[in-house]
Design a protein around this motif. Sequence first.
Motif, PDB file in Angstrom:
ATOM      1  N   ALA A  63      13.345  12.687  31.916  1.00  0.00           N
ATOM      2  CA  ALA A  63      14.535  12.006  32.421  1.00  0.00           C
ATOM      3  C   ALA A  63      14.333  10.491  32.506  1.00  0.00           C
ATOM      4  CB  ALA A  63      14.866  12.548  33.811  1.00  0.00           C
ATOM      5  N   PHE A  64      13.135  10.006  32.111  1.00  0.00           N
ATOM      6  CA  PHE A  64      12.817   8.584  32.290  1.00  0.00           C
ATOM      7  C   PHE A  64      13.118   7.788  31.021  1.00  0.00           C
ATOM      8  CE2 PHE A  64      10.137  10.885  35.212  1.00  0.00           C
ATOM      9  CZ  PHE A  64      10.179  10.121  36.377  1.00  0.00           C
ATOM     10  N   SER A  65      13.802   6.653  31.219  1.00  0.00           N
ATOM     11  CA  SER A  65      14.010   5.729  30.099  1.00  0.00           C
ATOM     12  C   SER A  65      12.747   4.903  29.934  1.00  0.00           C
ATOM     13  CB  SER A  65      15.149   4.760  30.402  1.00  0.00           C
ATOM     14  OG  SER A  65      16.339   5.446  30.464  1.00  0.00           O
ATOM     15  N   VAL A  66      12.264   4.791  28.724  1.00  0.00           N
ATOM     16  CA  VAL A  66      11.137   3.902  28.449  1.00  0.00           C
ATOM     17  C   VAL A  66      11.505   3.106  27.202  1.00  0.00           C
ATOM     18  CG1 VAL A  66       9.373   5.440  29.425  1.00  0.00           C
ATOM     19  CG2 VAL A  66       9.979   5.649  27.024  1.00  0.00           C
ATOM     20  N   ASP A  67      10.691   2.211  26.804  1.00  0.00           N
ATOM     21  CA  ASP A  67      10.918   1.554  25.520  1.00  0.00           C
ATOM     22  C   ASP A  67       9.576   1.082  24.992  1.00  0.00           C
ATOM     23  OD1 ASP A  67      11.803   0.383  23.288  1.00  0.00           O
ATOM     24  OD2 ASP A  67      13.092  -1.112  24.252  1.00  0.00           O
ATOM     25  N   VAL A  68       9.033   1.869  24.106  1.00  0.00           N
ATOM     26  CA  VAL A  68       7.728   1.508  23.586  1.00  0.00           C
ATOM     27  C   VAL A  68       7.704   1.766  22.080  1.00  0.00           C
ATOM     28  CG1 VAL A  68       6.789   3.736  24.318  1.00  0.00           C
ATOM     29  CG2 VAL A  68       5.224   1.881  23.852  1.00  0.00           C
ATOM     30  N   SER A  69       7.194   0.786  21.366  1.00  0.00           N
ATOM     31  CA  SER A  69       7.143   0.904  19.914  1.00  0.00           C
ATOM     32  C   SER A  69       6.106   1.971  19.541  1.00  0.00           C
ATOM     33  CB  SER A  69       6.742  -0.458  19.341  1.00  0.00           C
ATOM     34  OG  SER A  69       6.421  -0.315  17.996  1.00  0.00           O
TER      35      SER A  69
END
Length: 630
Positions: free
Chosen positions: A547-553
């Motif tokens: 349920a967690f938004s992350v942003d990792v390439s």
Amino acid sequence: MAATSISSATNKLTDRSRPLPLHTTAAGSSAARLSFANSSISIQKLAISAASRNPAPRGSAVSALKTARESEQASKPRNSDSAEKSPKPTVLVSEKLGEAGLDLLRSYGDVECLYDLSPEDLCARIGEFDALIVRSGTKVTRQVFEAAKGKLKVVGRAGVGIDNVDLQAATEFGCLVVNAPTANTIAAAEHGIALLAGMARNVAQADASMKAGQWQRTKYVGVSLVGKTLAIMGFGKVGSEVARRAKGLGMHVIAHDPYAPADRARALGVELVSFDQAISTADFVSLHMPLTPTTNKIFNDATFAKMKKGVRIINVARGGVIDEDALVRALDEGIVAQAALDVFTKEPPSKDSKLVQHENVTVTPHLGASTKEAQEGVAVEIAEAVVGALRGELSATAVNAPMVPPEVMSELAPYVTLAEKLGRLAVQLAAGGSGIQSVKVVYGSSRDSDSLDTRLIRAMIVKGIIEPISDAHINLVNADFIAKQKGLRISEEKVAVDSSPDSPIDSIQVQISNVGSKFESALLENGNISIEGRVKDGMPHLTRVGAFSVDVSLEGNLFLCCQVDQPGMIGTVGNILGESNVNVSFMSVSRTVKRVKAIMAIGVDEAPDKETLKKIGEVPAIEEFVFLDL
Ligand SMILES: NC(=O)C1=CN([C@@H]2O[C@H](COP(=O)(O)OP(=O)(O)OC[C@H]3O[C@@H](n4cnc5c(N)ncnc54)[C@H](O)[C@@H]3O)[C@@H](O)[C@H]2O)C=CC1
Ligand SMILES: O=C(O)C(=O)COP(=O)(O)O
């Protein structure tokens, strides 16, 4: 939109009729997987070529998705350093092929022409070759694929009919099959017309009689073609060309083909009719359907009984579509007045074959495609297809892989990388990787389902999920087959989102059901492991874990940490990594409720050693963490 399953025969999202040869071999060790993951993928070269230049047995560490750099190297002249280091692909040509095609093949690989191999010899030698080129005389059986031990990447059929290639086995072994479907059409049609006219006027029989010293003008009175009804059975490329020519001879042409478009027939002035109508009204029946389980012996006692007495039959398709014993009976009974045959169930037929010896039968030794023009054309057509396949380019004539048109292919390029990485991540999050049975893929897209071709993406997700936990080699040829074989059910769903219609896909979510997770924060409320990714600036990004938004390439490797949401956590973990000389490439923190729980996604260039992982695990506020190999 309803979920669809690859275990079923059709897939609503992805059912397309033409093939594409994404052809890859697998990374069999984690080291290889690492280097595979680090390579940047050139979509035009999703390829068998890396594997074919560096052939390696199954289970070995070969990544066959070509990198952009490898693609460049492939196009350099052969005397460049890189090319010298890579062995050239090897091609076995097992039947006579036109010189122009051989020249083309030789300009790319090492070509060996071995025209009289027995089945045993073929099996003994096949393990040396990346590609095999055959005509109708070579049986490419399951044993051949087994004997190839994963080395054989492509089988090229220099002609149309692929009934001599075990397509199921080819698919299971991830071997692409391509054919040359257009260059011999006219030759086959002309041969059909030659047999039709020659039979009607007893040309072959009269010729033999004269050569035997006879002058039998009464015996060889023929029948006229004009005004007669010709039934074309199989209104494809050859059938239509026969129809066109027969119309020119003044014949009334009807056709039966369950799959032919009525407008194509209408354009030629041909009426499409049922099977029974065709065979019961025709004076001449000309066969042009492929040999398949459905058409095998489709002309038999029962069908001959429905034919007009005195019917004449031409077969330039495949011998197997006729029950040859039944044809002999029909000839003896006068139901069939004459037959003109270019093809036989067994080739060559036995010398004492009653059919071949029958006085009302004219035979030729499978000469339909044998004109100089057609043979040169077919040779070039198949050589181009095989070289293209070995280079990893798209093949318009792949027979056992879905064809994705080039424009779709280039559009999907960044998502291919994303899909595989999501598959690899998802499987590493599963508590019991090999127990995975059900995977749901949700595509967020502003496109409607019909214009979203997901087969390539799906194949890459399957690749990402299966390869890390088995020694299977997944490519577009065998992805669905291997998934099914491993009991993996992939369902796909498209969710409409309001994103730019320029991008085919906004997000890809991969959910795995019923396995539990090594990282519980990746679980949704329904208990499914869930990760989601997007393409940003052409690069794959992980954008959601559970349920967690992350942003990792998605480059290098990835840490996922779940910790109490409190100050100093980034610094603490960053310090531990820094002390171990592990370079952080990306970091993203997300939380659901302030000061309660947060997820940290950290991209790292190097794999941390055990000691470093232990230190991270000992940080009191860290509840769980997992290190993932991309
Ligand atoms: N004697 C020779 O040297 C040659 C023989 N051939 C044979 O001719 C066949 C046809 O070649 P093309 O026209 O190029 O292929 P094609 O694929 O263009 O045409 C085959 C047609 O048969 C139809 N068909 C399939 N099942 C059928 C059924 N149960 N009843 C009626 N029609 C059916 C298909 O819908 C298709 O339209 C090949 O499969 C090959 O076996 C082709 C070239 C040379
Ligand atoms: O193209 C076909 O299907 C043919 O039957 C031609 O066969 P061949 O290549 O001449 O052995």
